[in-house]
Design an enzyme around this catalytic site. Structure first.
Site, mmCIF file in Angstrom:
data_model
loop_
_atom_site.group_PDB
_atom_site.id
_atom_site.type_symbol
_atom_site.label_atom_id
_atom_site.label_comp_id
_atom_site.label_asym_id
_atom_site.label_seq_id
_atom_site.Cartn_x
_atom_site.Cartn_y
_atom_site.Cartn_z
ATOM 1 N N GLU A 71 0.880 -1.180 0.000
ATOM 2 C CA GLU A 71 0.000 0.000 0.000
ATOM 3 C C GLU A 71 0.912 1.224 0.000
ATOM 4 O OE1 GLU A 71 -3.270 -2.571 2.412
ATOM 5 O OE2 GLU A 71 -2.601 -0.684 3.285
ATOM 6 N N CYS B 263 -2.456 8.932 3.446
ATOM 7 C CA CYS B 263 -2.189 8.482 2.074
ATOM 8 C C CYS B 263 -3.397 8.720 1.178
ATOM 9 C CB CYS B 263 -1.842 7.008 2.067
ATOM 10 S SG CYS B 263 -3.156 6.012 2.778
HETATM 11 P P1 NAD Z 1 8.585 5.055 4.182
HETATM 12 O O1 NAD Z 1 8.481 4.248 2.935
HETATM 13 O O2 NAD Z 1 9.666 6.042 4.296
HETATM 14 O O3 NAD Z 1 8.741 4.112 5.461
HETATM 15 C C1 NAD Z 1 7.788 3.105 5.746
HETATM 16 C C2 NAD Z 1 8.473 2.011 6.543
HETATM 17 O O4 NAD Z 1 9.441 1.371 5.720
HETATM 18 C C3 NAD Z 1 9.213 2.501 7.787
HETATM 19 O O5 NAD Z 1 9.018 1.558 8.814
HETATM 20 C C4 NAD Z 1 10.664 2.520 7.313
HETATM 21 O O6 NAD Z 1 11.591 2.373 8.352
HETATM 22 C C5 NAD Z 1 10.682 1.309 6.398
HETATM 23 N N1 NAD Z 1 11.744 1.305 5.386
HETATM 24 C C6 NAD Z 1 12.285 2.371 4.752
HETATM 25 N N2 NAD Z 1 13.208 1.949 3.848
HETATM 26 C C7 NAD Z 1 13.230 0.592 3.906
HETATM 27 C C8 NAD Z 1 13.973 -0.414 3.233
HETATM 28 N N3 NAD Z 1 14.865 -0.127 2.283
HETATM 29 N N4 NAD Z 1 13.741 -1.715 3.554
HETATM 30 C C9 NAD Z 1 12.818 -2.045 4.487
HETATM 31 N N5 NAD Z 1 12.099 -1.131 5.174
HETATM 32 C C10 NAD Z 1 12.288 0.179 4.882
HETATM 33 O O7 NAD Z 1 7.155 5.738 4.382
HETATM 34 P P2 NAD Z 1 6.714 6.751 5.517
HETATM 35 O O8 NAD Z 1 7.399 8.059 5.257
HETATM 36 O O9 NAD Z 1 6.847 6.091 6.838
HETATM 37 O O10 NAD Z 1 5.147 6.907 5.228
HETATM 38 C C11 NAD Z 1 4.610 7.823 4.337
HETATM 39 C C12 NAD Z 1 4.305 7.157 3.010
HETATM 40 O O11 NAD Z 1 3.437 6.042 3.228
HETATM 41 C C13 NAD Z 1 3.568 8.048 2.041
HETATM 42 O O12 NAD Z 1 4.085 7.846 0.762
HETATM 43 C C14 NAD Z 1 2.139 7.535 2.104
HETATM 44 O O13 NAD Z 1 1.357 7.799 0.974
HETATM 45 C C15 NAD Z 1 2.369 6.078 2.303
HETATM 46 N N6 NAD Z 1 1.169 5.442 2.883
HETATM 47 C C16 NAD Z 1 0.396 4.660 2.099
HETATM 48 C C17 NAD Z 1 -0.768 4.088 2.616
HETATM 49 C C18 NAD Z 1 -1.688 3.248 1.781
HETATM 50 O O14 NAD Z 1 -2.556 2.616 2.355
HETATM 51 N N7 NAD Z 1 -1.536 3.230 0.469
HETATM 52 C C19 NAD Z 1 -1.104 4.318 3.949
HETATM 53 C C20 NAD Z 1 -0.282 5.143 4.721
HETATM 54 C C21 NAD Z 1 0.871 5.692 4.181
HETATM 55 O O1 6OD Z 2 -8.871 2.178 5.654
HETATM 56 C C1 6OD Z 2 -7.846 1.542 5.896
HETATM 57 O O2 6OD Z 2 -7.864 0.403 6.362
HETATM 58 C C2 6OD Z 2 -6.544 2.128 5.616
HETATM 59 N N1 6OD Z 2 -5.555 1.252 5.408
HETATM 60 C C3 6OD Z 2 -6.363 3.461 5.635
HETATM 61 C C4 6OD Z 2 -5.152 4.074 5.297
HETATM 62 C C5 6OD Z 2 -4.860 5.318 5.702
HETATM 63 C C6 6OD Z 2 -3.663 5.963 5.276
HETATM 64 O O3 6OD Z 2 -3.152 6.916 5.745
#
Ligand code: NAD
Ligand code: 6OD
Length: 486
Positions: free
Chosen positions: A254, A288
């Site tokens: 995600e 997100c």
């Molecule tokens: P990030 O990708 O920087 O980090 C997420 C996790 O991955 C952290 O625990 C981090 O330590 C780990 N990580 C980073 N590099 C890694 C590697 N090389 N190998 C293994 N693990 C690694 O993301 P973030 O800044 O924590 O979160 C924000 C991002 O998450 C935004 O892009 C947002 O859109 C996305 N997000 C998506 C959803 C969704 O449901 N689609 C939900 C929430 C957040």
């Molecule tokens: O609705 C959910 O279960 C879900 N994963 C929401 C994500 C929120 C992101 O910031």
């Protein structure tokens, strides 16, 4: 100051290498916890504990026994509700009502709902003809995938972590979880819950640390991890996917979004302004599914921009528990720098800054926190970086449109495909558009509402796979076919 340990095989432990890192408050930038970082050997211990539990006490439970334990986890989270609320507020700095109405209750629901899903899933069977006329019966059985690596982000830490751990455990897997380095508290607290309700040792493990060359990378490269579920940035997903390719491990991703909000002139105006305000600015824009591109039908464009501006200018910055405040900071100094760089870029790109664009005035004791103003721009071309790239901050660009076809084309002209929100009273049109917009979820006259039994995930660069309801079972189990000659 708190001392946050890893949780391995049912025990809270320091890292073998003795390394720690600081967890700072987003409100003040003061250190609020010292976190024990897991090294390669700790990650290995966690994975091996998870493997052992899989083939030990946990694997020997009946589904009913497992489900009862998961109801126990949900109930214990509810009993310790205030502890989770406090921990999540300390980690994220976001207002209490965001925790009490959305993030923490949803964490408990993630255990209860997936316990119900697994109890009610039917199994597939086919009777086939054979030349001797007796036939054969094929039926499918579901087995757990094994040890699942769960890697979570910081923006809604408890909700997003439990959304993976709940179904993984319901399906009989064991997990090793790496929360974000920015938000270690609620995941660690869940370790206490697991012990107090009697989840066997090794079923739920937590390792703390960073991504590259740290716990995240050690976990995703570990050969005894059978599948990886990840929420975070698209770029990180690419690195994790290449780690998972070795050993042919399954992934569920995600990822990021650059979501469109679409407002037609026939919409309930106040509801649309409130809805877009929430989708752009809830959690300080760190969602997100949030809206960073807003398209408003031309006849109401100016009125809408002014109404959203008034709401953005009325937010009250302050501590999560301050009854006079309703708006929090960004998660970290690094993230603030990123968001502020986009605020500067918008101006370079020629945006009209309707409101915001800077750092708000806050009381002196909060001055070192990561505060930024909610920001609205107009006047940019669709090619502008701030219109195309995910900023993940409290900001949006608003542009007028003239027709349904035009706005569908604008909404789809982006590499991401996570969510859309459409505001209109013409539901026939809304349904028609929902089928044409290339995203995993379209909301009509709503936002951030979702039944946990529905499929959730992203199109294009916003993810791979779907979780939710039976879709989670597709990822967290492997299906085997048995063919019986009758
Ligand atoms: P990030 O990708 O920087 O980090 C997420 C996790 O991955 C952290 O625990 C981090 O330590 C780990 N990580 C980073 N590099 C890694 C590697 N090389 N190998 C293994 N693990 C690694 O993301 P973030 O800044 O924590 O979160 C924000 C991002 O998450 C935004 O892009 C947002 O859109 C996305 N997000 C998506 C959803 C969704 O449901 N689609 C939900 C929430 C957040
Ligand atoms: O609705 C959910 O279960 C879900 N994963 C929401 C994500 C929120 C992101 O910031």
């Amino acid at each position: 100051m708190q001392n946050i340990k890893n949780f391995i095989n049912g025990e809270f432990v320091v890292g073998a290498e003795g390394k720690t890192f600081d967890k700072r408050s987003p409100l003040t930038n003061q250190v609020i916890a010292s976190v024990h970082e897991a090294g390669r050997a700790d990650v290995d211990r966690a994975v091996m504990a998870a493997r052992q539990a899989l083939h030990g006490e946990w694997g020997a439970l009946t589904m009913e026994q497992r489900v009862d334990l998961l109801y126990g986890v949900a109930n214990e989270i509810t009993r310790r509700f205030e502890d989770f609320v406090d921990a999540e507020m300390a980690d994220t700095g976001q207002p209490r009502h965001v925790m009490t109405h959305a993030f923490i209750p949803r964490g408990a629901a993630n255990f209860k709902v997936f316990a119900d899903v697994i109890k009610n899933v039917p199994s597939e069977s086919f009777r086939m003809d054979t030349p001797d006329g007796r036939g054969a019966l094929n039926y499918a059985i579901r087995v757990p995938k094994g040890v699942v690596g769960v890697i979570a982000p910081w923006n809604a830490p408890f909700l997003l972590m439990t959304w993976k751990v709940g179904p993984a455990l319901a399906c009989g897997n064991t997990v090793v979880v790496k929360p974000s380095e920015e938000t270690p508290l609620t995941t660690t607290l869940l370790g206490e819950v697991m012990n107090s309700v009697g989840i066997p040792k090794g079923v739920f493990n937590v390792i703390h640390g960073f991504g590259p060359d740290s716990a995240g990378e050690f976990l995703t490269h570990h050969p005894k991890v059978d599948a990886i579920t990840f929420t975070g940035e698209t770029r990180t997903g690419t690195a994790i996917m290449s780690a998972a390719a070795k050993g042919m491990r399954d992934v569920s991703f995600e990822l990021g979004g650059k979501n469109a909000g679409i407002v037609f002139a026939d919409a309930d105006f106040d509801a649309a302004v409130d809805g877009i305000f929430r989708s752009a600015f809830l959690n300080s824009g760190q969602v997100c599914l949030g809206t960073e591109r807003v398209y408003v039908e031309r006849p109401i464009f100016e009125k809408f921009v002014n109404a959203l501006k008034d709401k953005a200018e009325a937010v009250k910055f302050g501590r999560p528990d301050d009854p006079n405040a309703n708006y929090g900071p960004l998660i970290s100094a690094e993230h603030k720098e990123k968001v502020m760089s986009y605020y500067a870029k918008a101006v370079e790109e020629g945006a009209t800054v309707v409101t915001g664009g800077g750092v708000p005035e806050v009381p002196a004791e909060l001055a070192a926190g990561h505060w930024v103003q909610p920001t609205i721009w107009t006047g940019l071309p669709e090619t502008a970086a701030v219109v195309q790239e995910e900023i993940f901050g409290p900001c949006c660009h608003i542009r007028p449109f003239d027709s349904e076809d035009e706005v569908v084309q604008l909404a789809n002209a982006n590499d991401y495909g996570l969510s859309t929100t459409i505001w209109t009273t013409n539901l026939t049109r809304a349904h028609r558009m929902a089928a044409r917009i290339e995203v995993g979820i379209t909301w009509i006259n709503s936002w951030f509402l979702r039944d946990l039994r529905t499929p959730f995930g992203g199109s294009k660069q916003s993810g791979i796979g779907r979780e939710g309801g039976v879709h989670s079972l597709e990822f967290y189990t492997e299906t085997r076919n048995v063919c019986v000659k009758l």
